[in-house]
Design a protein around this motif. Sequence first.
Motif, short mmCIF file in Angstrom:
data_model
loop_
_atom_site.label_atom_id
_atom_site.label_comp_id
_atom_site.label_asym_id
_atom_site.label_seq_id
_atom_site.Cartn_x
_atom_site.Cartn_y
_atom_site.Cartn_z
N UNK A 17 0.84 -1.19 0.00
CA UNK A 17 0.00 0.00 0.00
C UNK A 17 0.88 1.25 0.00
N UNK A 18 1.90 1.24 0.84
CA UNK A 18 2.82 2.39 0.89
C UNK A 18 3.54 2.56 -0.46
N UNK A 19 3.91 1.43 -1.06
CA UNK A 19 4.61 1.46 -2.35
C UNK A 19 3.70 2.05 -3.43
N UNK A 20 2.46 1.56 -3.50
CA UNK A 20 1.52 2.03 -4.52
C UNK A 20 1.21 3.52 -4.32
N UNK A 21 1.17 3.95 -3.07
CA UNK A 21 0.91 5.37 -2.77
C UNK A 21 2.06 6.24 -3.29
N UNK A 22 3.29 5.80 -3.02
CA UNK A 22 4.45 6.58 -3.49
C UNK A 22 4.50 6.60 -5.02
N UNK A 23 4.26 5.43 -5.63
CA UNK A 23 4.34 5.34 -7.09
C UNK A 23 3.15 6.00 -7.77
N UNK A 24 2.05 6.13 -7.04
CA UNK A 24 0.84 6.68 -7.65
C UNK A 24 0.20 5.70 -8.62
N UNK A 25 0.26 4.41 -8.30
CA UNK A 25 -0.38 3.42 -9.17
C UNK A 25 -1.59 2.80 -8.45
N UNK A 26 -2.44 2.19 -9.25
CA UNK A 26 -3.62 1.52 -8.69
C UNK A 26 -3.18 0.28 -7.91
N UNK A 27 -3.88 0.01 -6.82
CA UNK A 27 -3.62 -1.22 -6.09
C UNK A 27 -4.96 -1.83 -5.67
N UNK A 28 -5.09 -3.12 -5.91
CA UNK A 28 -6.27 -3.83 -5.41
C UNK A 28 -5.79 -4.99 -4.55
N UNK A 29 -6.50 -5.21 -3.46
CA UNK A 29 -6.11 -6.24 -2.50
C UNK A 29 -7.17 -7.34 -2.48
N UNK A 30 -6.70 -8.57 -2.51
CA UNK A 30 -7.60 -9.71 -2.36
C UNK A 30 -7.23 -10.38 -1.03
N UNK A 31 -8.16 -10.36 -0.08
CA UNK A 31 -7.85 -10.92 1.24
C UNK A 31 -9.09 -11.60 1.82
N UNK A 32 -9.08 -11.82 3.13
CA UNK A 32 -10.18 -12.55 3.76
C UNK A 32 -11.52 -11.83 3.65
N UNK A 69 -12.56 -10.18 0.88
CA UNK A 69 -12.95 -9.97 -0.52
C UNK A 69 -14.19 -10.79 -0.88
N UNK A 70 -15.12 -10.13 -1.56
CA UNK A 70 -16.23 -10.86 -2.19
C UNK A 70 -16.23 -10.45 -3.66
N UNK A 71 -16.70 -11.31 -4.52
CA UNK A 71 -16.65 -11.01 -5.96
C UNK A 71 -17.48 -9.78 -6.34
N UNK A 72 -18.72 -9.64 -5.82
CA UNK A 72 -19.49 -8.45 -6.23
C UNK A 72 -18.81 -7.14 -5.83
N UNK A 73 -18.26 -7.09 -4.60
CA UNK A 73 -17.59 -5.86 -4.15
C UNK A 73 -16.31 -5.62 -4.93
N UNK A 74 -15.59 -6.68 -5.22
CA UNK A 74 -14.33 -6.54 -5.95
C UNK A 74 -14.60 -6.03 -7.37
N UNK A 75 -15.64 -6.56 -7.96
CA UNK A 75 -16.00 -6.13 -9.32
C UNK A 75 -16.35 -4.64 -9.31
#
Length: 500
Positions: free
Chosen positions: A460-475, A477-483
Amino acid sequence: MFENYEVWFVTGAQLLYGGDAVIAVDAHSNEMVKGLNDSGRLPVKVVYKGTANSSKEVTAVMKAANNDEKCIGIITWMHTFSPAKMWIHGLQALNKPLCHFHTQFNKEIPWDTMNMDFMNLNQSAHGDREFGHITARLRKPRKIVVGHWQDAAAQDKIAVWMRVSAAWADAQDMLIIRFGDQMNNVAVTDGDKVEAEMRLGYHVDYCPVNDLMEYYKAVTDEDVKAMVAEYFTMYDHSPELEEEGTEAYTKVWNSAKAEIAIRRILKDTGAKGFTSNFNDLGLMDQIPGLASQRLMAEGYGFGGEGDWKTAALYRTMWFMGQGLPKGCSFLEDYTLHFDGEKSAILQAHMLEICPLISAEKPKLEVHRLSIGIDSETARLVFTSKEGEGIAATIVDLGNRFRMIVNKVDCIKSKALPKLPVASALWIPRPNLEVGAGAWILAGGTHHTSFSYDLTVEYMEDYAEIAGIEMVVIDENTTMPEFKKELRMNEVYYMLNKALN
Ligand code: MN
């Protein structure tokens, strides 16, 4: 390598409260920086750069930070109320990572003795909000850490940001060289190298295999002999492997030769990582998989089949995790294991898995490999440690880079007697169905950079510094919300690109 770097600590104040207040602010800041350094929890030294009391002073310290090679980032903290318009020019100029530390010199409210002098000093509660507003208004990428400066939890968050900022500095001077091109026709590992350099800092060059072959031919028997001896000391192996004159011995010998040649060309070019392609091996008699395994363990980035994005990401994740106990590796989703709730993905590659993640002493073995050159091939064989980790990748979506991070749980893997390669076995969170489903929906690679030691917070810190998109898949995550998240991000990044 963290000892080559420093992080600057700048305290915001103003002259409204008089010279005595500034002297006190200075004394408190010195004590806090000393406390942070003495905590033993921070990998990078903090250097106190004084109070900033005006726009001129802010701008001067930010510009100095930009020009100082050792400085990898700035921590700001507002001891008193520091009117934030004075931060505008400096923050606009700052091109190093920023951490806003919302802390306070005093830990608890001194109920019985608190007077106006105390209040003139301990104003972070409102001062840091004023500063927060201007960083939000400027859309300045930053990490916000909230907590008392003596608390381990707050220090650990700063430590994460420091490791990421150091890896970011490392990437701004990163060269990845490619021996051979991308594997023909493969889409997901390819991408825009110009955009990668603009956005992520690293540079990717092609290196003809012929150049590597000049190094290969120049390796002396004496050097190879020493390297082979090192292998036999470091790794378990069957005694027959040491019998000179056998095919297996020759394969180990030539592997050592390839390793020496690749290491030398990496050193001479200043490269921090490389890619290989099994169709482009020059005079080598086998894929230099053992070399790749060992070079990864030294911190060189690696990606198979020309995958320079994963090579760079591996180097960055290795850099962040230096000194942490469990290790990291390049991995590939190899084959699936369906078993209800325990459904898992075997993680392996033809050869190139980093021994840092091994649960046991790796075994040096020679077996036939029919990809590229059909040949007996040396490799380190092991199964991975068990435990939680993260798998990450960066893909090029045409209008932006997307980083995908999946929390995974490595479970006990088994030996593969008919396919002796190093491997890990993991269950992606929340389970295979959603974990793999979301990864595929997001367009993630079959190659990943994996680490046991890093957490989502690092990425998260890396993506913030780089200014790139980041998506996290973890405990969670549900498919409708992720979509929904992917669709929202599509709009956000399209607008962002149009506006900037
Ligand atoms: Mn591969």
